[in-house]
Design a protein around this motif. Structure first.
Motif, short mmCIF file in Angstrom:
data_model
loop_
_atom_site.label_atom_id
_atom_site.label_comp_id
_atom_site.label_asym_id
_atom_site.label_seq_id
_atom_site.Cartn_x
_atom_site.Cartn_y
_atom_site.Cartn_z
N ASP A 119 -89.37 -43.62 -60.52
CA ASP A 119 -90.44 -43.86 -59.30
C ASP A 119 -90.77 -43.51 -58.17
O ASP A 119 -91.39 -43.47 -57.17
CB ASP A 119 -91.06 -45.54 -59.25
N GLU A 120 -89.35 -43.13 -57.87
CA GLU A 120 -88.35 -42.29 -57.24
C GLU A 120 -89.30 -40.89 -57.03
O GLU A 120 -89.79 -39.90 -58.04
CB GLU A 120 -87.28 -41.82 -56.60
N PRO A 121 -89.41 -40.48 -55.59
CA PRO A 121 -90.12 -38.97 -56.10
C PRO A 121 -89.15 -37.71 -55.94
O PRO A 121 -87.37 -37.99 -56.05
CB PRO A 121 -89.85 -38.28 -54.24
N ASP B 256 -95.69 -35.20 -57.38
CA ASP B 256 -94.13 -35.78 -58.17
C ASP B 256 -93.42 -36.81 -58.57
O ASP B 256 -92.65 -36.36 -57.30
CB ASP B 256 -93.57 -34.38 -58.96
N THR B 257 -93.11 -38.18 -59.21
CA THR B 257 -92.13 -38.74 -58.68
C THR B 257 -91.07 -37.37 -60.14
O THR B 257 -91.84 -37.14 -60.67
CB THR B 257 -92.45 -39.96 -58.97
N ARG B 258 -90.30 -38.66 -60.55
CA ARG B 258 -89.35 -38.25 -61.43
C ARG B 258 -90.20 -38.51 -62.58
O ARG B 258 -89.97 -37.15 -63.59
CB ARG B 258 -87.68 -38.84 -61.22
N ASP B 259 -90.99 -39.31 -63.04
CA ASP B 259 -90.88 -39.90 -64.40
C ASP B 259 -92.25 -38.26 -64.36
O ASP B 259 -92.18 -37.82 -65.71
CB ASP B 259 -91.88 -40.90 -64.52
#
Length: 93
Positions: free
Chosen positions: A32-34, A75-78
């Protein structure tokens, strides 16, 4: 009718495997991190170091970096990982 599509090269297969590995890593570590461009580059480097012979690791890293899509501001990492998976599957948008 015969399929005349050329088989992917070893280089293409290795790049796809690297993109899949990066996507897996992004979804399991702080999904959930950028997402950042630097994180994408680091993931390509880590894959090359862990999965390529030292003689070709630099080339593998640069092949992956060239294949990585641009990181979008939202974008998140996911979500970036999802885009990588679509890229590996040949989906373009």
């Amino acid at each position: 009718m015969a399929d005349h599509t050329p088989a992917p090269s070893m280089r293409e297969l290795r790049t796809r495997a690297g993109l899949t590995w990066i996507a897996d890593r992004l979804t399991t570590e702080q999904p959930d991190e950028p997402m950042t461009g630097e994180a994408a580059k680091m993931a390509a480097r880590l894959y090359a170091l862990e999965h390529a012979d030292s003689a070709v690791a630099n080339g593998v890293m640069w092949d992956l970096r060239r294949a990585l899509p641009e990181v979008r501001r939202t974008d998140t990492r996911d979500t970036y990982a999802a885009r990588l998976r679509l890229l590996v599957e040949g989906v373009t948008a």
